[in-house]
Design a protein around this motif. Structure first.
Motif, PDB file in Angstrom:
ATOM      1  N   ASP A   1      31.716  43.884  20.112  1.00  0.00           N
ATOM      2  CA  ASP A   1      31.457  44.426  21.282  1.00  0.00           C
ATOM      3  C   ASP A   1      31.470  46.499  20.320  1.00  0.00           C
ATOM      4  N   SER A   2      32.864  45.798  19.656  1.00  0.00           N
ATOM      5  CA  SER A   2      33.227  47.049  18.787  1.00  0.00           C
ATOM      6  C   SER A   2      33.017  47.265  17.487  1.00  0.00           C
ATOM      7  N   ASP A   3      32.191  46.221  17.201  1.00  0.00           N
ATOM      8  CA  ASP A   3      31.439  45.835  15.966  1.00  0.00           C
ATOM      9  C   ASP A   3      29.986  46.740  16.092  1.00  0.00           C
TER      10      ASP A   3
ATOM     11  N   MET B   1      28.657  48.578  18.548  1.00  0.00           N
ATOM     12  CA  MET B   1      29.036  49.570  18.888  1.00  0.00           C
ATOM     13  C   MET B   1      29.155  50.522  18.002  1.00  0.00           C
ATOM     14  N   LEU B   2      29.867  49.971  16.254  1.00  0.00           N
ATOM     15  CA  LEU B   2      30.033  50.718  15.307  1.00  0.00           C
ATOM     16  C   LEU B   2      28.944  50.830  14.564  1.00  0.00           C
TER      17      LEU B   2
ATOM     18  N   ARG C   1      26.401  53.222  16.492  1.00  0.00           N
ATOM     19  CA  ARG C   1      26.561  54.892  16.183  1.00  0.00           C
ATOM     20  C   ARG C   1      26.220  55.050  14.782  1.00  0.00           C
TER      21      ARG C   1
ATOM     22  N   PHE D   1      26.376  50.751  24.955  1.00  0.00           N
ATOM     23  CA  PHE D   1      27.513  51.790  24.442  1.00  0.00           C
ATOM     24  C   PHE D   1      28.119  51.732  25.978  1.00  0.00           C
TER      25      PHE D   1
ATOM     26  N   ILE E   1      31.171  59.290  12.621  1.00  0.00           N
ATOM     27  CA  ILE E   1      29.633  59.398  12.600  1.00  0.00           C
ATOM     28  C   ILE E   1      29.604  57.403  13.804  1.00  0.00           C
ATOM     29  N   ALA E   2      30.534  57.333  13.524  1.00  0.00           N
ATOM     30  CA  ALA E   2      30.414  55.238  13.618  1.00  0.00           C
ATOM     31  C   ALA E   2      31.600  55.138  14.270  1.00  0.00           C
TER      32      ALA E   2
ATOM     33  N   GLU F   1      36.889  50.563  23.088  1.00  0.00           N
ATOM     34  CA  GLU F   1      37.716  49.463  22.338  1.00  0.00           C
ATOM     35  C   GLU F   1      39.092  49.536  22.123  1.00  0.00           C
TER      36      GLU F   1
ATOM     37  N   ASP G   1      38.403  50.205  17.738  1.00  0.00           N
ATOM     38  CA  ASP G   1      38.123  51.800  17.876  1.00  0.00           C
ATOM     39  C   ASP G   1      39.132  52.767  17.664  1.00  0.00           C
TER      40      ASP G   1
ATOM     41  N   SER H   1      37.727  41.969  15.627  1.00  0.00           N
ATOM     42  CA  SER H   1      36.332  42.788  14.549  1.00  0.00           C
ATOM     43  C   SER H   1      37.854  43.662  13.523  1.00  0.00           C
TER      44      SER H   1
END
Lengths: 350, 350, 350
Positions: A214-216, A218-219, A222, A232, B37-38, B213, B216, C215
């Motif tokens: 999920d983190s990947d 979303m990065l 975004r 998100f 941004i990411a 996350e 993140d 991640s």
């Protein structure tokens, strides 16, 4: 006082011929190239090495073509697909001039077609979107159609207008960047196979799998300033039929492209997408695999150093592709399939 | 031989007037802008596009103001708050010259006040910290106070000295960067609303939510070279009252700022923070939402092209903000609230 | 038609003296430096600040030495260790010229030795690998040996050839970059301790712990274009003895190096690795701690401003290192140990 926050456009808000100039131009930098490698593991030499790119006559390494795709499509989301039910299709997808660090991309769209669904809950919107750089040169041009919710099912809408889109991009219409294959270094690129070595019908298992977190996704999503909420918001996701966040479909396209290096390493440029569909949803925890079939080979006008391969890449989840999982006799995709993409690759000739 | 590893300062180590020159100057690059941004999904055009920024007379896109905040505050952690119990407040928070890729930031602090808690287990330390670029120009100046453990509860400390801090930054003290609104492009910026269109008391739900996350918030917090252990160590976290890692509060500030684009897109610069508190802890898995209220409007001396909006943004977790969750009649925050921030935004006037 | 996808080399594919020029040269940029900070939290000033680096006579901040390690070793994986059972050891690991943003790294390897295992299922391959920049200057040179599966256990292979490798790199062989310690700023670097302040036998607990997420290690491992499948494929990982993905061992080396800042902040350059082993596997969710012992001190020929410290750093998981967990009386590592690394650090002298 008018509400300042934007809830996005609903089906009845779109008009035929309506033009959008999308917000937030974006200057892409070396960091976008590095993140593209970190997020997908891409290994194509032309996008990885300035030395390799300069040997082809380019000023430096251009961005991965799919990164351009993500940035351009991301800018359209807020106006076009914030209230989308589903992303239905792509056509006439053609890359233009290469994009380099320091270039600033801006995107505009025009409504090409509209058709309300019979249940009156939603409708299909066709848009042509064009991404340009700071010199107004086209970097990507495509048609996309999405199913969009109506705000009010009772709202009256106009007569249906369904545009014709080409079944595929003609090889003569592919944009070949200004570059020369004289200095192309197969060993640095990672493969001895050039255009002549591939044959229509040939199938390639790309072997490796990559688990999506999920983190990947979303990065990356975004990074492209794509605001589609389904990617998100795990809290709201709990109340959807998927009971969670949905990964951005483009993330899977880029993973499949990176995996395809193993077998298509000299396919140095994605020049066009003829069509494609996100066959199934993907979520954090899914492991993505891919295989490809060579659909067609084409020579290019006035280029005897570069040929085009029409490739179909199918990505699956939690299912390695050694058995080349395609459509069954019933015309349905294998249950593990998540992506079916038909595109043109440019590859050096001997 | 003296132990080489640093356990950080405890309350009794601080002296009134003590000065710190914090370690690890940091050159910020385009990569910090892309990661900003990411990590948060920020869409403010001035920070995203060199073309947009140049139209305002800036040399290129400056960094997001909150990125500057994170880097500056991150450098102070090792000396000031490594043994903090809690981050209690912020005041007189004022940004100076904009920061651009290639600038190197260094940070120093001075102890402004000290007060031992009655239980003698800990005390409150007030520091003024100043971040400067390589030309010694101030980029950020603020007062922060934190509750810090004592190493030895029995240690004798000096008499309490509590500094006065301003309740808010006066509009006349806001630093307006050298730029012109002549070339400000509302459409590219994503909103037709300028300073005149907002009114005190107006409330804006920023609609979307973003799930945080662990990966993140650790990426961002490490990027700022912030070494506060509670954000990184899940093993030690199991023995805390939260039973896990705690997200860096600044991560939530940046998420709320990015969400606030939907309704405040032309608030192109955070000029000051009047006060703020991290009302509740946030953890991996929480979904952050935000809403804002316009508290006040101010004209700026000798600028008729830019006005200031005093905004209060409240962020929540796992609770969409359509109901504008604020303080109840008892003066207590809504249980879902995690952040309450009072700040000045600069916005173009008509 | 020959299968286009590469399954990697098996033990019987390697020949003594065989040379590989590995694919995908890579131009490193400022983004790699920023991601190195974001992924590991490194705080060494020379790699963080152009101003600090220029005061030493460098053109700008060079990359973290271990980032160079990761990129170089990552390029060798596809040819050397795609079918590895285990990474057995490192020797004669020596860094050359510093690497700066804009440099393009290419890597080649030569087979130094081969020895089939008695069970004939696998064998050990020794390779010397050399990473160079675009001017063909060596940036890293090392010997690594890995155990690699045989494709066919019955395949006949040549007689064993086991190379001799040095037990450690001699201090006189360490490459000292062209730089001066005249402008070295201890306060900015974060420590008052220079080479003279350390003594053989001294042990340093680096205190903090960092929890590793899947991640994170996948982001870094992809950034280095390392294609070892065990790090990425959770689906296939379920059928291994670990029942999941394995983190890239280099990720733990970089985490330990970043943690070692607390106690070794002036160890501004890793000049050589004498030997090292990944004592135990690490997975998403593990919290990494580290401690170091000073093994030896050495003066460097014709440099009275820089000395070398031979350091052994041990990293553990889920076990803080205040008790300095080392090898027991039985010669076995502490059960929490995951890394044991013996290396040379350069440090300013008084």
């Amino acid at each position: 006082m008018k509400a300042k926050a934007d809830a996005g456009n609903f089906f009845e808000d779109f008009k035929f011929g309506q033009a959008f100039r999308h917000a937030t131009p974006r200057t892409l930098t070396e960091a976008d190239a590095a993140l593209n490698i970190a997020l997908y593991g891409s290994r194509f030499a032309v996008n990885s090495s300035d030395v390799f790119a300069r040997a082809l006559g380019l000023p430096r390494a251009p961005f991965d073509d799919l990164l351009v795709f993500h940035v351009v499509i991301g800018k359209t989301v807020n106006d076009i697909s914030l209230n989308a039910v589903a992303n239905l299709g792509y056509a006439e997808f053609r890359w233009g001039v290469p994009v380099f660090p320091g270039d600033t991309l801006s995107v505009s769209s025009t409504v090409l077609g509209l058709r309300e669904n019979s249940n009156r809950q939603s409708g299909v919107v066709w848009v042509r979107s064009v991404g340009v750089n700071q010199r107004a040169e086209t970097v990507l041009d495509y048609v996309r159609w999405v199913m969009v919710h109506k705000r009010d099912p009772a709202a009256e809408v106009g007569a249906p207008l369904v545009p014709r889109t080409a079944a595929s991009v003609a090889p003569a219409d592919l944009v070949v960047p200004k570059l020369s294959m004289m200095g192309y270094d197969d060993e640095a690129a990672g493969s001895p196979y050039r255009w002549e070595d591939y044959a229509p019908g040939e199938r390639i298992d790309h072997v490796s799998g990559v688990t999506l977190e999920d983190s990947d996704h979303m990065l990356s999503t975004r990074l492209y300033q794509n605001t589609a909420r389904v990617h998100f918001d795990a809290h709201a996701g709990r109340n959807t039929r998927f009971v969670r966040r949905l990964a951005y479909g483009g993330h899977v396209i880029s993973l499949a492209r990176a995996l395809s290096f193993n077998g298509l390493a000299n396919g140095f440029r994605v020049a066009a997408i003829n069509g494609g569909s996100h066959v199934g949803p993907t979520f954090g925890g899914d492991t993505i695999y891919a295989w490809s079939e060579i659909l067609e080979k084409a020579v290019l006008p006035q280029r005897n150093d570069i040929g085009a391969l029409r490739v179909r890449t199918i990505a699956t989840k939690d299912h390695p592709c050694g058995d080349f999982p395609g459509k069954g006799g019933d015309g349905k995709h294998h249950p593990a399939a998540v992506l079916d993409l038909d595109y043109w690759l440019l590859m050096p000739r001997r």
